[in-house]
Design a protein around this motif. Structure first.
Motif, mmCIF file in Angstrom:
data_model
loop_
_atom_site.group_PDB
_atom_site.id
_atom_site.type_symbol
_atom_site.label_atom_id
_atom_site.label_comp_id
_atom_site.label_asym_id
_atom_site.label_seq_id
_atom_site.Cartn_x
_atom_site.Cartn_y
_atom_site.Cartn_z
ATOM 1 N N ILE A 32 0.865 -1.178 0.000
ATOM 2 C CA ILE A 32 0.000 0.000 0.000
ATOM 3 C C ILE A 32 0.902 1.228 0.000
ATOM 4 N N THR A 33 0.625 2.153 -0.924
ATOM 5 C CA THR A 33 1.384 3.406 -0.986
ATOM 6 C C THR A 33 0.416 4.580 -0.889
ATOM 7 N N GLY A 34 0.955 5.710 -0.444
ATOM 8 C CA GLY A 34 0.196 6.941 -0.410
ATOM 9 C C GLY A 34 -0.523 7.237 0.891
ATOM 10 N N PRO A 39 6.128 2.921 1.788
ATOM 11 C CA PRO A 39 5.156 1.877 1.447
ATOM 12 C C PRO A 39 4.923 0.940 2.629
ATOM 13 N N ARG A 102 -1.887 -4.747 -4.621
ATOM 14 C CA ARG A 102 -1.287 -3.419 -4.541
ATOM 15 C C ARG A 102 -2.414 -2.399 -4.464
ATOM 16 N N SER A 104 -2.872 1.958 -4.078
ATOM 17 C CA SER A 104 -2.173 3.245 -4.094
ATOM 18 C C SER A 104 -3.211 4.338 -3.877
#
Length: 108
Positions: A32-34, A39, A102, A104
């Motif tokens: 997970i990013t953002g 991350p 994933r 984002s």
């Protein structure tokens, strides 16, 4: 489960503040990013990051619109609400074999 069903299950678990159900929508090595400076990688890290957040009864999320690209990519326009203050977010989810591999988040 389809990609949209997986994302809906993740949203429902988030809004129910059900940490176990929320984490279960992610693959073991999900990224997970953002949402943090770095991350968040793997279920254990996802659990650790979201545990205090999902303990907050004033936190919720509404998906205003979704678009499915192919069979596995979902883009969602979300409003994350905390203590009555909404933040618009564009979220992308890559769903593989019924689990989010994933995610984002891009906050407005």
């Amino acid at each position: 489960m389809t990609a949209l069903q997986t994302v809906t299950a993740q949203l429902d678990a988030f809004n129910a503040h059900d940490l176990d159900a929320f984490v279960a929508t992610y693959s073991e090595d999900a990224v997970i990013t953002g949402v943090d400076a770095q991350p968040i990688i793997g279920r254990a890290a996802i659990r650790a990051f979201y545990e205090p957040r999902l303990a907050n009864p004033e936190l919720s999320c509404v998906i205003d619109a979704t678009v499915l690209f192919g069979e596995r990519w979902v883009v969602a326009q979300e409003r994350v609400v905390n203590a009555g203050v909404a933040t618009e977010t564009i979220a992308t989810f890559d769903v593989v074999d019924g689990l989010i591999a994933r995610a984002s988040m891009l906050k407005a």
